[in-house]
Write a protein that holds these residues in place. Structure first.
Motif, mmCIF file in Angstrom:
data_model
loop_
_atom_site.group_PDB
_atom_site.id
_atom_site.type_symbol
_atom_site.label_atom_id
_atom_site.label_comp_id
_atom_site.label_asym_id
_atom_site.label_seq_id
_atom_site.Cartn_x
_atom_site.Cartn_y
_atom_site.Cartn_z
ATOM 1 N N SER A 168 39.415 47.806 30.668
ATOM 2 C CA SER A 168 38.557 47.976 32.126
ATOM 3 C C SER A 168 37.799 47.016 32.219
ATOM 4 O O SER A 168 37.373 46.496 33.374
ATOM 5 N N VAL A 169 36.961 46.581 31.369
ATOM 6 C CA VAL A 169 35.837 45.349 31.550
ATOM 7 C C VAL A 169 36.570 44.268 32.278
ATOM 8 O O VAL A 169 36.327 43.597 33.060
ATOM 9 N N VAL B 174 33.118 37.343 29.592
ATOM 10 C CA VAL B 174 33.341 37.702 31.191
ATOM 11 C C VAL B 174 33.359 36.427 32.014
ATOM 12 O O VAL B 174 34.173 36.339 32.785
ATOM 13 N N LEU C 157 45.915 44.978 41.133
ATOM 14 C CA LEU C 157 44.850 45.115 40.256
ATOM 15 C C LEU C 157 44.196 46.494 40.449
ATOM 16 O O LEU C 157 43.782 46.924 39.253
ATOM 17 N N HIS C 158 44.327 47.481 41.380
ATOM 18 C CA HIS C 158 43.992 48.693 41.436
ATOM 19 C C HIS C 158 44.872 49.599 40.441
ATOM 20 O O HIS C 158 44.329 50.449 39.581
ATOM 21 N N GLN D 101 43.645 48.603 37.013
ATOM 22 C CA GLN D 101 42.576 49.274 36.513
ATOM 23 C C GLN D 101 42.662 50.746 36.165
ATOM 24 O O GLN D 101 42.207 51.426 35.277
ATOM 25 N N ARG D 102 43.592 51.528 36.968
ATOM 26 C CA ARG D 102 43.901 52.873 36.690
ATOM 27 C C ARG D 102 44.564 52.993 35.375
ATOM 28 O O ARG D 102 44.162 53.778 34.612
ATOM 29 N N GLY E 138 37.608 44.121 35.608
ATOM 30 C CA GLY E 138 36.498 44.122 36.690
ATOM 31 C C GLY E 138 36.151 42.672 36.803
ATOM 32 O O GLY E 138 35.142 42.631 37.694
ATOM 33 N N VAL E 139 36.709 41.949 36.199
ATOM 34 C CA VAL E 139 36.005 40.559 36.467
ATOM 35 C C VAL E 139 36.866 39.628 37.252
ATOM 36 O O VAL E 139 37.998 39.683 37.199
ATOM 37 N N THR E 140 36.203 39.334 38.277
ATOM 38 C CA THR E 140 36.700 38.310 39.200
ATOM 39 C C THR E 140 37.188 37.389 38.539
ATOM 40 O O THR E 140 36.949 36.559 37.954
ATOM 41 N N ASN E 141 38.765 37.130 39.457
ATOM 42 C CA ASN E 141 39.340 36.044 38.917
ATOM 43 C C ASN E 141 40.106 36.224 37.823
ATOM 44 O O ASN E 141 40.808 34.977 37.092
ATOM 45 N N ARG F 288 36.318 34.626 34.256
ATOM 46 C CA ARG F 288 36.057 34.128 35.520
ATOM 47 C C ARG F 288 36.648 32.457 36.039
ATOM 48 O O ARG F 288 37.064 32.380 37.059
#
Ligand SMILES: Cc1ncc(C[n+]2csc(CCOP(=O)(O)OP(=O)(O)O)c2C)c(N)n1
Ligand SMILES: Cc1ncc(C[n+]2csc(CCOP(=O)(O)OP(=O)(O)O)c2C)c(N)n1
Ligand code: SF4
Ligand code: SF4
Ligand SMILES: [Mg+2]
Ligand SMILES: [Mg+2]
Lengths: 643, 319, 643, 319
Positions: free
Chosen positions: D172-173, D120, D262-263, D266-267, D176-179, D124
């Motif tokens: 998906s993890v 994670v 990004l959306h 993620q989908r 979810g991580v910024t950057n 970042r």
């Protein structure tokens, strides 16, 4: 059929070796189980290849088992092998190179390679066998593959049982028993596979009967006590259940994981479970949480995993939470030799956690002890509210031994979780001023709400920062070890209670040390042995025991500098781990001889050390205490072959 | 007999013993004046009181940090562990004792930084614990170092010229984890909303993760707006969710949100125009890890244990 | 104005204590800096509250500093305070309870509390002051708040500078210098704030001049060598830069973090950086990666962080990657006493990693050494390709001391990253058979591609599994320590080279031990001291040195069981950490006296131990070697006050 | 002079020295026959060869596992570290030596389980490393234990009655991580697609994360379909992405995908009807951590270092 020459033996060491995947291990296990059930003394040890699927027909690919079979109980894998069943000449070569074969070894080898199409193979096959004969060994080239192909299409899936048949003839094994075992082994396979294997077994036997003119006779020994046979990791697993552990939280690591596998198989049937955590830290954390909540929980790991549990060891010590950690030691440092034996984690277990974190450290020396030590460990952890580290090792983990079937009783099980009300204000650390012991409060217990913290705390559990309370907390945690030590008895000397030389060991080397001592004593040497099971606190009386010998030394499977090596003298020498502990404790000049061979000691290696030490003690010139294996010679002479 | 009837009456009434609010109070909290952690504590106390939870059946586990001092002040069984490891300890309690309830109190550094591996995995296991992070966007106990959630440019002792990276969005990480079953966000300056949020979390079946925006006036006074009322928030509205109660943030917008839709939750988590307040995601049907594991275990009494053990030994018996 | 009584002193110990946040620390630092710049010998140490913002006006809220001021260099914080400036009576009480005030202490306390509206406060104020007077102390009630309010509205932001003014009068400090320092301190604040503080300073001075009839005279000492003054963590930070470290990868932890703060301030200006990692494991991993890639990188931590770096210590040892770890020790075990001093990580540093992971362990004993040791550490790590652990502690970390300004040269900087081509096939572990040393290959270096692994490996770097190579690798890694040890010299005895008693210490206790020895020697006792800087390998010659004394004992800030405690005898006693190491190394019966007070030793405590030991050596009845602080009495008598 | 001209010519031509494919080959790989790791190795070798990368300027870092043996077989500077810690070691190399290139080779257990915290956080930080996970959905080296990515019900030695949880979806993890700046997925049985994927990753500015579905025929033969051709995959199509090359999966569907959204990514990551193959997410503009950090550092020569040091000491000077 002519009468066979009957060769009566007190014991025999058999190795069955093949390419990884050819089934030598299964053959050996089948043969060993039959032997155990017939009533022979037994020790088996695995020969493990370094990779999961190494290139076939290379020395690196060798997989198999050693079986030491005797007319009495045996405590170790013995010295040099007396008989080898080799599926090919490279498997044989690997054992020659490892220097584990007797000069007069009997070799049974697949004759197929004599006429292999590859001239190179034919040549090396011949050379290797000639080498065996030259040294005084005898070779039987037997038609493993040829015979097997009569029954199955793929010889890789059959040779092994045919060989068991031959061995069954050679060692006069009970064929009905063997068939039963084979049936059990293949119970998940098809009827056809099972039948083929029975046929192979029978044909192997018949072949032996027809072609071999001798048989070995190794008496069984009578005992009224029911026996079981298993390896040390299975013993730890079953012992944990018998001890009342309900949860095993772990993270896979060789050579510890097979204990968890054994638990995974059965623990749910006992109302328990194994939890494979995301890492060793979490595994320890889950164990701390579950133990805090009153449910006996064990975590099982090996070297690198121990390193990661360092911080939680300290928390358990500080919060006085019972925590049993089993460390099945392997070769270190770092990733080291993951599948191989070492006794390198003793000092970590004693001193690994920053600050003063008193722990109890104990070590089983036999497979039987692997079973029972789990109850001891749980009880100690709970009574002394402390972390308990059980130091097993890769030798115990995979070795198989017969031992008295444990008699189970509810005594070994923990009492039900204490949920009795306590008066309001009951202290969570109500230390007895003398022993440091106190009663644990368990969540859910009426009246017991309180906080448990890894910060310095008073009897109330509350954080305090002053001199007195910090000194007091340290004192109480340490005192518990003194209290435990006073309850312990000195270890029993093996051999005479006084004499010239005392060999001190711990853990799995016990069998080999005692056997070496027996031999030296048989030759008139005044030497005894001592195995220490309680390593922290140390069992009492050691200084007094040591004082009765002219020389005391440890023999350990870990590293120490050798006398005589460049730059090494009294100033610079780094001692082996138990020797350091004993020197500090007793101020006796405890010497050591230790090695990191990645395999158990053979009694003969220790025997040689004893003889050399005795010569020194008697003023004879024999300064080197090294064994003279090829590897040792190479190291001393700086030969480059292992570069 | 009359006397018996009275006894019964007393027992009936007092069996459901009433817990007083102060039964949830332990030591006097030693946080700074104005510290958001005070608010979290008192709302937790109110929650347990309102729910009439027996404090003896609650275990509050924490790591290390200002926020992790909480178990000292909330009167339950408390376990103040080590930095970053509150979740594994909590999982141990939950696995061992499904009859107890577990509250896990963490700081942003504790959970999102050193604890990140456990964070991801415990979400996946989904044990029944109420996990709260008091996110003050800074390492407070160690006196002002950058945290993963510190905003870019934040001046701290380890970033005296400003934090180098954009702050980690913990919400989006959480929603990326397979098996996540409950995620909500609230803030200490919204006490009613926070209590409602914690109540919802308390009744969740598995792991209820609540990020609580928490002020550290000493080291990170700038976070969440000097005056809370200008803090950009978006209140999530859903009849099944957390009642919209904006408190001081009266001007903040409200948006309908389907917290059962993971996609929608993920989109909401990434919103940069305001911090979503309320229930981001909820899957009430996912069984807890204890449920899953215990559905496979057989309970034996002591005698049965011994004989089952003997059956095991039979497998290794000789003769 | 009448002439003031001039009291000439060789030294004085001053404490300035207030509620946390009232600025006593700033006052002390300002005063100390001026004193240092004037040329006094100096040691300062922080009095740290346990919480960030504890409840005001409680003993737990006490924050401040101790300043030991002398006419010669001083090496420790000294014994009992001679003068205390207390902002309230609870702050004073906390120092009384800690038993760190002299009986004849001079107390300057804010008179405001005498007339406080709360009767309880008035009462306790009076009682506390009466207590001081009873013991022989003198009390000056001074109008801190009253006077301060004349200048600022919030007395919490001004009392401190007013007090500095009073002290400036009392100790005849150079006011111009003080003003300069105040100007520097408040350079980031508004002009108004600065002016107010200067005014307060001046008014404090004037008040003293008007109301106090005495002044202390402590000579300055002349030195031609330029001096600097800083605390140990700053010294480690600047020393790291001087040593050529380019990266510091760390994770915050008290009391280590302030070293990283100091680095964060300046490192980028030196082409370097600090990287705050996600945890201590990652911090160590980044350091291993960066060092492997040729860039000197240090990681700084404390106890719990050390625990987490255990596995990487083993990897660095096995892969022979240079790795410098600074451990600023704090109170343990576990979270323990995070802000307080202890010397509890020695055994962890030596033995923490599973398997045999030889490390170099060194410890600075002064703040000056904190600076220079970083160059030593880097060079050792690189030359010996090994982990080097530097054991500092919370006392050195926050203590301030004057020392010779380091003379910088390029010698301390590392050579540029070696990117010279090497012949193809150059071995990455080309061990010298005698010393175990080998040349490191660095990524980017033409011809040097090879693999570095934590598994057992040959000279080629390749994984190998045989006995010989495993023994060889262990031997070579261990041999390096022998080679280093042979290059070391025995530690220098402080005092006579032979005699009755030798007190052995390590790290920051040096100053207090030597001062105690001086006093005892002045009384005619035959006692000497020894500080050991190289703890692994141990400096040579210890056994020989020890043999010249009738008794040898260590004095350490860590835990050991006490003689005479329940259940404690020769069998059960757990010794302090260095004592264990020395006993195992020398077999000399090294005794120990150790405590975990959470503060540095006062020389007088050690002096008392010496006197008691001398009495025992001379056959006088004085069996207890305990200091007789109140806490100690409580512990022995089982008093419940700290429950 | 003619001779000089010739020298110059030689230097010019040979300065761009041609690297042969075998220059990237070290030891003979010791993986099982049929192990997917073989494919990853040979494609990496081909990639470096095709890119004509000097192997001396590459550091290949790994953890522990079958897959982590890769540095022994790929001829670069190799660092075979400890279990779970490949990313911090890689970050150290990247921070220290931006002139080198870093490849990080991990297994699913190594990266997603014990390494999850670093996973994670390194995402970042976004250092310039090419991070590949050979995901065989099992712990292979330790002989068959459950992995976070093992499917529910998987029979392994630690789950002899079937894995208890749904497998972790690492995609998906990660998203979810910024950057996060680069995420792609491929499989060893799609060699052309895999090479194209790794090439794209190689040229990325920051951390390029590639999950490679990798068969372990010994312990997890069932994963990814007994015959690869029936494995449910969705190929992602985008002119800027990875060319759709379905190889054995010829019947798999293709979908247009906007990997800059990004959306959308993620989908896509959550799709259960097939494994997305190709570039899921790409942000080519995010600077790497080294860039960010080095933009603040000043390079000094040795003499300047000494005088800057002296200026520091002045601050602490007495008199
Ligand atoms: C293993 C370990 N590393 C570091 C520390 C030091 N430490 C204590 S609390 C803390 C972080 C605090 O930050 P956070 O978790 O955000 O809590 P807060 O204080 O802000 O509430 C750190 C790094 C520690 N105690 N243990
Ligand atoms: C600290 C530590 N814990 C555990 C191990 C044992 N171990 C070695 S590899 C491995 C997992 C292997 O699985 P994965 O990462 O998926 O790699 P694969 O073998 O499947 O390629 C484990 C648990 C170890 N070496 N070190
Ligand atoms: S430092 Fe910040 S987080 Fe810690 S108690 Fe004070 S206000 Fe709260
Ligand atoms: S066990 Fe599996 S992952 Fe390991 S080398 Fe063999 S096939 Fe590959
Ligand atoms: Mg925080
Ligand atoms: Mg895997």
């Amino acid at each position: 059929m002519q009468a066979k020459r009957q060769i009566k033996l007190p014991e025999h060491i058999i190795e069955i070796v093949s390419d990884s995947g050819e089934g030598a291990q299964k053959a050996a296990v089948t043969f060993a189980e039959a032997s155990a059930k017939m009533g022979n003394g037994l020790w088996t040890v695995e020969v493990i290849p370094s990779e999961i699927q190494p290139p076939p027909h290379t020395t690196g690919a060798t997989s198999g088992n050693r079986i030491r079979l005797a007319d009495r109980p045996v405590s170790n894998a013995g010295d040099y092998a007396n008989l080898v069943v080799a599926f090919n000449e490279m498997a044989l070569l690997s054992r020659i190179e490892a220097e584990v074969l007797a000069d007069d070894v009997v070799v049974l080898i697949d004759s197929i390679w004599a006429n292999h199409e590859d001239a190179e193979i034919r040549k090396q096959y011949k050379e290797i066998l000639d080498g065996i004969r030259e040294k005084g060994g005898s070779v039987y080239e037997i038609p493993m593959e040829e015979e097997t192909l009569q029954v199955v299409e793929d010889p890789y899936r059959g040779k092994n049982m045919w060989c068991v048949g031959v061995l069954a003839f050679l060692y006069k094994r009970d064929m009905d028993l063997l068939k039963e075992i084979v049936a059990k082994t293949f119970r998940k396979k098809s009827e056809e596979v099972l039948e083929q294997n029975i046929t192979l077994l029978e044909r192997g036997y018949a072949w032996g009967e027809k072609n071999l003119d001798f048989q070995y006779v190794i008496d069984v020994f009578a005992t009224d006590i029911p026996q079981v046979v298993m390896n040390g990791n299975t013993a730890i697993a079953l012992g944990s259940i018998a001890a009342g552990f309900k949860i095993c939280s772990m993270y896979p690591i060789t050579p510890a994981t097979s204990a968890s596998h054994a638990l995974a198989e059965v623990m749910e049937q006992f109302g328990g479970m194994i939890h494979q955590a995301e890492d060793e830290i979490a595994a320890a954390g889950v164990a701390v949480g579950a133990n805090y909540a009153g449910v006996p929980t064990v975590t099982i790991t090996s070297g690198p995993g121990m390193a990661l549990k360092t911080e939680f060891q300290g928390l358990a010590a500080m919060t006085e939470t019972p925590l049993v950690i089993v460390d099945v030691q392997r070769g270190g440092p770092s990733t080291g030799l993951p599948t191989k034996i070492e006794q390198g984690d003793l000092l970590h277990a004693l001193y690994g956690s920053p600050g003063d974190s008193p722990k109890i450290v104990i070590s089983p020396s036999t497979i039987e002890e692997c079973f029972h030590i789990m109850t001891t460990a749980r009880k100690l952890a709970e009574e002394f509210r402390a972390p308990v580290i059980v130091l097993s090792d890769a030798n115990l983990a995979t070795g198989q031994q017969l031992f008295n079937r444990p008699v189970l009783s509810e005594d070994s099980l923990p009492p039900p979780i204490d949920q009795n009300p306590v008066p309001a204000g009951t202290l969570p650390f109500d230390w007895d001023e003398t022993t440091g012991l106190s009663r644990r409060l368990i969540p859910g217990q009426p009246g017991g709400t309180s906080v448990t913290t890894g910060l310095n705390h008073a009897r109330t559990g509350k954080v305090v920062y002053d001199y007195g309370s910090n000194q007091m907390g340290h004192r109480m945690r340490s005192r518990k070890l003194a209290a435990l030590k006073q309850a312990l008895t000195p270890p029993r000397v093996y051999g005479d209670e006084e004499g010239d030389l005392l060999i001190v060991g711990w853990g799995s080397t016990r069998g080999a040390i005692e056997e070496a001592v027996d031999r030296a004593r048989a030759q008139g040497h005044s030497v005894s042995a001592l195995n220490i099971q309680f390593l922290h606190p140390l069992q009492p009386g050691l200084k007094e025991i040591f004082s009765r010998y002219r020389k005391v030394m440890t023999v350990e499977l870990n590293y120490s500098d050798d006398w005589g090596d460049p730059l090494i003298d009294e100033e610079t020498r780094r001692y082996s781990q138990l020797a350091i502990v004993l020197r500090a404790q007793t101020l006796v000049d405890v010497d050591c001889w230790s090695r990191v061979p990645g395999r158990p000691f053979m009694p003969v290696e220790i025997y040689r050390v004893i003889i050399a030490e005795m010569a020194k003690l008697n003023g004879q010139v024999r300064p080197q205490t090294k064994t003279d294996t090829k590897q040792e010679r190479e190291i001393s002479h700086g030969v480059a072959s292992y570069r | 007999m009359a006397s018996l009837a009275i006894d019964e009456f007393v027992e009936n009434q007092c069996g459901v013993q009433l817990h007083e609010l102060q039964e949830y109070e332990a030591d006097i909290p030693r946080w700074c004046k104005g510290c958001g952690d005070h608010g979290v504590l008192s709302i937790l106390q109110r929650l347990l009181y309102n729910e009439q939870v027996n404090p003896e059946n609650v275990v509050t586990v924490s790591g290390i940090g200002c926020s992790s001092r909480l178990p000292h002040y909330l009167k339950t069984y408390g376990f103040h562990g080590i930095h970053g490891r509150a979740l594994p300890i909590s999982l141990g309690v939950a696995l061992a004792r499904p009859d107890l309830r577990v509250i896990t109190a963490m700081g942003d550094g504790d959970c999102f930084s050193i604890g990140a591996g456990h964070w991801v995995h415990t979400l996946r296991y989904n044990p029944r614990i109420m996990a709260i992070v008091m996110d003050n966007e800074v390492y407070a106990l160690t006196k002002n170092q950058v945290s993963p959630t510190s905003p870019a440019g934040a001046i701290t002792n380890t970033t005296p010229y400003g934090a180098y990276l954009k702050g980690l969005n913990p919400l989006s990480v959480i929603l990326g984890v397979t098996n996540v079953s409950f995620l909500a966000q609230s803030a200490t300056w919204l006490p009613v909303h926070l209590e409602d949020t914690l109540r919802k979390a308390w009744h969740h079946r598995g792991m209820a993760f609540v990020r609580i925006l928490t002020r550290c006036p000493v080291f990170m006074p700038a976070s969440f707006g000097a005056d809370g009322s200008v803090f950009p928030a978006i209140f999530l509205e859903n009849p099944e969710g957390i009642p919209v109660n904006k408190g001081i943030l009266r001007t903040a917008p409200t948006e309908a949100h389907d917290h059962r839709d993971l996609h929608a939750a993920q989109r909401m988590a990434l919103r940069e125009d305001g911090a979503p307040m309320g229930l981001l995601y909820w899957n009430p049907d996912l069984p807890s890890y204890e449920e899953v594991r215990r559905s496979h275990t057989k309970e034996l009494d002591r005698a049965a244990l011994i004989s089952a053990m003997n059956a095991q030994l039979d497998k290794y018996a000789v003769q």
